[in-house]
Motif scaffolding. Structure first.
Motif, PDB file in Angstrom:
ATOM      1  N   GLN A   1       0.833  -1.207   0.000  1.00 25.18           N
ATOM      2  CA  GLN A   1       0.000   0.000   0.000  1.00 25.18           C
ATOM      3  C   GLN A   1       0.865   1.253   0.000  1.00 25.18           C
ATOM      4  OE1 GLN A   1      -3.241   0.232  -0.574  1.00 25.18           O
ATOM      5  NE2 GLN A   1      -3.206  -2.003  -0.815  1.00 25.18           N
ATOM      6  N   GLN A   2       2.016   1.177   0.675  1.00 25.64           N
ATOM      7  CA  GLN A   2       2.956   2.299   0.629  1.00 25.64           C
ATOM      8  C   GLN A   2       3.511   2.452  -0.783  1.00 25.64           C
ATOM      9  OE1 GLN A   2       3.826   4.566   3.079  1.00 25.64           O
ATOM     10  NE2 GLN A   2       4.849   5.557   1.354  1.00 25.64           N
TER      11      GLN A   2
ATOM     12  N   SER B   1       1.921   1.641  -3.496  1.00 26.51           N
ATOM     13  CA  SER B   1       0.817   2.230  -4.250  1.00 26.51           C
ATOM     14  C   SER B   1       0.779   3.742  -4.072  1.00 26.51           C
ATOM     15  CB  SER B   1      -0.507   1.610  -3.798  1.00 26.51           C
ATOM     16  OG  SER B   1      -1.613   2.277  -4.385  1.00 26.51           O
ATOM     17  N   SER B   2       0.993   4.191  -2.827  1.00 25.14           N
ATOM     18  CA  SER B   2       0.990   5.625  -2.544  1.00 25.14           C
ATOM     19  C   SER B   2       2.169   6.326  -3.216  1.00 25.14           C
ATOM     20  CB  SER B   2       1.044   5.837  -1.028  1.00 25.14           C
ATOM     21  OG  SER B   2       1.113   7.208  -0.709  1.00 25.14           O
ATOM     22  N   ASP B   3       3.336   5.675  -3.199  1.00 22.90           N
ATOM     23  CA  ASP B   3       4.528   6.281  -3.807  1.00 22.90           C
ATOM     24  C   ASP B   3       4.363   6.457  -5.313  1.00 22.90           C
ATOM     25  OD1 ASP B   3       5.697   6.333  -1.330  1.00 22.90           O
ATOM     26  OD2 ASP B   3       6.871   4.500  -1.624  1.00 22.90           O
TER      27      ASP B   3
ATOM     28  N   ASN C   1       1.365   6.353  -6.842  1.00 21.70           N
ATOM     29  CA  ASN C   1       0.037   6.914  -7.115  1.00 21.70           C
ATOM     30  C   ASN C   1      -0.756   6.042  -8.087  1.00 21.70           C
ATOM     31  OD1 ASN C   1      -2.021   8.789  -6.763  1.00 21.70           O
ATOM     32  ND2 ASN C   1      -1.368  10.028  -8.515  1.00 21.70           N
ATOM     33  N   ILE C   2      -0.682   4.728  -7.857  1.00 24.03           N
ATOM     34  CA  ILE C   2      -1.376   3.744  -8.692  1.00 24.03           C
ATOM     35  C   ILE C   2      -2.017   2.711  -7.771  1.00 24.03           C
ATOM     36  CG2 ILE C   2      -1.168   2.090 -10.598  1.00 24.03           C
ATOM     37  CD1 ILE C   2       1.459   3.381 -11.333  1.00 24.03           C
ATOM     38  N   SER C   3      -3.173   2.215  -8.124  1.00 25.89           N
ATOM     39  CA  SER C   3      -3.862   1.212  -7.326  1.00 25.89           C
ATOM     40  C   SER C   3      -3.152  -0.145  -7.414  1.00 25.89           C
ATOM     41  CB  SER C   3      -5.311   1.060  -7.798  1.00 25.89           C
ATOM     42  OG  SER C   3      -6.017   0.138  -6.991  1.00 25.89           O
TER      43      SER C   3
ATOM     44  N   ASN D   1       2.395   2.961 -16.739  1.00 28.36           N
ATOM     45  CA  ASN D   1       1.847   2.807 -15.405  1.00 28.36           C
ATOM     46  C   ASN D   1       1.275   1.410 -15.130  1.00 28.36           C
ATOM     47  OD1 ASN D   1       2.299   5.481 -14.415  1.00 28.36           O
ATOM     48  ND2 ASN D   1       0.666   6.182 -15.775  1.00 28.36           N
TER      49      ASN D   1
END
Length: 509
Positions: free
Chosen positions: A33-34, A36-38, A40-42, A118
Motif C-alpha cells: 500500500q505504501q 501504491s501511494s509512492d 500513485n497507482i492502485s 503505469n
C-alpha cells in the motif's frame, strides 16, 4: 527496499518479491500500500485460491484461468500494480507444458506492460522458491528486509506497552531476537511472555524458528580445548583481536573467515565450534543439502538472516557438496548461481559474521573461492603429529583417569613413544574412540579405569584407521592442498617426533 523495488518495476516492468509466511499480511496491508501511494497507482491482488482480482477500493473480478487472468491484465487496464500470489510455484510444475505455458503468459504480459508507463507486475512468493534461470533477468528478485535494530526496539517497546511490562531494552534482549522478521518477532514476544525469563524465551523461540528454516543455531557451543593445531589456535586468537575495540580504533576490517580442508575426523568441525566459543558468538550451521535443493535465492535469504543475527559464526560443513563437479565444468545450473551468491557475500561482507567452511578436498572448489579476498586463511588440518597425538591422548584419557592430567601422565617416555608409533596416522576422532573403548572395556570388566599402555594399544589394534582403509585418497587430499593451504600445525620438534632418515640410512638434520 522500496527504492530498489520501484527501480526494478520501472526498468523491467516487473519484480519477484519473496517474504516469510508470517509477513504476508504486513506486506499486503502496509508495504504494497505504501508502494501504491509512492507511485500513485492502485494495487490489485490475485491468488490461486480465490481466483479473484481485487483491490482495496472494492474492485473485484473473477478470473478463473491463467489465460483469462493474463489476457485481462493486458487488455482491460490502463494502469495498476498487479500482484499475483504464489504463481512462482507453478513455474516449477512437473508437467513441462504447464511451465512453458505460464512462462509464455508472463513474457507476453511483460512485453505488453512495456507499452504502458503505469502498469507493473509483481509475483509474490511465500514459499521462498527460486525463479527459473531464464526468468531471473526479466523478473529481478527482491527480498523483503528484516527489521533494523531500531525497528526491533520499536516492536519490543510496543509489546511491552501493550502488556504493561517495564523491562529494560538492553542489547542482550535485542540480540536475542535479531535475525527474525517483524511478524516473527511479534509472535516471539507473545510466546516469551509466559516464560520465566523473557529474554531467554525470545532466544528459545529464535532457535526453533531458525531450525525451521534449515539453520542449526548453537547459542554457545559446549566444547573444551583440543590437542595440537597450534597455528590454528594462534589464528583463533588473532581473529579475536580483529574483533576487538582496539582493532576498530585502527579501522581494521572485520575478518571474513577460514577454509578448513583435510581428511574426515581430523578436528575441522570441532575447531569451528572452538572458534565460536572463543569469540563468544553463536554458531549457525547452514544445511548444504537444503540450500542445494532450494537454490541460490534461498541461500540469499539465509545469509540475510545470519547477517541480521550478527555477531555469529556461519558454518558450512561439507562445503564441497555445494558444487556439482560436472556443472562446475560447464559453468551452468544452480552451481553457478550458488557460487555467485557466495562470492558476492564473501567479497562484500562487512558485518561481524565469521564464515568457516570445512571440506575434504580443496580441488573440489571452484578456483574463485580460494583466491585472495574470499577467505582470510586456508588451513590444511591433517593427521596429528606425534606430540599432537600425545596431547589428544592425554586430553581424552584425562576424562576417565586423573593421572593423565598431570605432566606426562602415568606413561614413561618410552611407553609414550610406543603408543605414538602404534597410533601413527590415526585421526583425532580415532584416538578419542580408542580411549573411550579402553575405558569402557575396563568398566565392563568391573576394573578401576586406570588406563595403561596395554589397554590403549589393544584398542588401537582393534580398529582400522582411515589412513589404512583409504590411503590413496587421503594422500591425494594432502598433495592437492599442499600449495594452496597452510598447515594448521607447526613441525614437530619434540622428543616424541620420529627420526627422519634419508634414502641411504643416514639421519637427517
Amino acid at each position: 527496499m522500496h527504492k530498489e523495488l520501484i527501480n526494478n518495476l520501472k526498468c523491467f516492468k516487473g519484480a519477484y518479491l519473496s517474504f516469510p509466511t508470517l509477513e504476508r499480511s504486513k506486506v499486503k496491508q502496509e508495504f504494497l500500500q505504501q508502494l501504491s501511494s509512492d507511485l500513485n497507482i492502485s494495487v490489485y491482488y490475485w491468488n490461486l485460491a480465490t481466483k479473484e482480482l481485487v483491490n482495496k477500493e472494492g474492485y473485484k473480478q473473477k478470473l478463473t484461468t491463467l489465460q483469462n487472468l493474463f489476457e485481462g491484465l493486458q487488455n482491460d487496464f490502463d494502469k495498476g500494480i498487479f500482484c499475483l500470489e504464489n504463481i512462482g510455484a507453478l513455474l516449477h510444475d512437473e508437467i513441462k507444458t504447464k511451465r512453458e505455458t505460464l512462462t509464455t503468459f508472463l513474457l507476453d504480459t511483460l512485453d505488453n506492460f512495456k507499452l504502458s508507463s503505469n502498469k507493473y507486475l509483481i509475483l509474490l512468493d511465500i514459499e521462498e522458491l527460486e525463479l527459473p534461470t531464464h526468468l531471473n533477468s526479466l523478473l529481478p528478485s527482491v527480498i523483503y528486509p528484516l527489521p533494523t535494530v531500531n525497528q526491533i526496539r520499536d516492536i519490543l517497546e510496543e509489546c511491552f506497552k501493550r502488556n504493561n511490562l517495564s523491562l529494560l531494552l538492553s542489547d542482550r534482549v535485542i540480540n536475542s531476537i535479531s535475525g527474525l522478521s517483524a511478524a516473527e518477532i511479534e509472535v516471539g514476544c507473545q510466546l516469551a511472555l509466559s516464560s520465566p525469563d523473557f529474554c531467554d524465551g525470545l532466544y528459545q523461540y529464535k532457535i526453533k524458528r531458525l531450525r525451521g528454516l534449515g539453520l542449526e543455531f548453537l547459542p554457545s557451543p559446549d566444547v573444551s580445548d583440543f590437542g595440537g593445531l597450534d597455528r590454528l589456535k594462534l589464528g583463533i586468537e588473532q581473529v579475536a583481536l580483529d574483533y576487538s575495540y582496539k582493532a576498530r580504533e585502527y579501522n581494521l576490517p572485520f575478518p571474513k573467515g577460514w577454509l578448513l580442508a583435510g581428511p574426515p575426523g581430523t578436528g575441522k568441525t570441532f575447531a569451528a565450534k572452538v572458534v565460536a566459543r572463543r569469540l563468544g558468538f553463536p554458531l549457525i550451521s547452514v544445511g548444504v543439502d537444503l540450500v542445494k535443493s532450494k537454490g541460490a535465492a534461498y541461500l540469499k535469504r539465509i545469509l540475510q538472516r545470519i547477517e541480521a543475527a550478527a555477531p555469529a559464526v556461519c558454518y558450512f560443513d561439507e562445503f564441497d557438496k555445494f558444487f556439482d563437479p560436472e556443472a562446475a565444468l560447464t559453468g551452468s545450473g544452480s552451481t553457478k548461481e550458488v557460487l555467485g551468491v557466495l562470492l558476492t557475500w564473501l567479497q562484500e561482507k562487512q558485518s561481524k559474521v565469521f564464515a568457516i567452511a570445512t571440506l575434504n578436498r580443496l580441488d573440489a572448489l571452484p578456483p574463485e573461492l580460494t583466491r585472495a579476498g574470499r577467505f582470510d586463511k586456508i588451513y590444511y588440518v591433517g593427521f596429528p603429529q606425534a606430540i599432537e597425538r600425545k596431547q589428544i591422548f592425554q586430553l581424552h584419557a584425562g576424562r576417565f583417569d586423573e593421572r593423565y592430567k598431570i605432566n606426562d601422565g602415568p606413561l614413561t617416555e618410552r611407553q609414550w613413544k610406543l603408543l605414538l608409533a602404534e597410533s601413527q596416522y590415526c585421526t583425532g576422532a580415532e584416538i578419542r574412540s580408542i580411549v573411550e573403548m579402553a575405558a569402557k572395556n575396563r568398566f565392563y570388566n568391573n576394573s578401576p579405569i586406570n588406563l595403561e599402555l596395554n589397554d590403549l594399544i589393544a584398542m588401537r589394534r582393534s580398529i582400522t584407521p582411515l589412513y589404512v582403509r583409504d590411503t590413496e585418497r587421503v594422500l591425494a587430499m594432502e598433495n592437492r592442498a599442499r600449495f594452496v593451504a597452510e598447515s594448521a600445525s607447526s613441525p614437530d620438534n619434540s622428543v616424541f617426533a620420529p627420526e627422519n632418515w634419508d634414502l641411504w640410512g643416514d639421519e637427517e638434520n
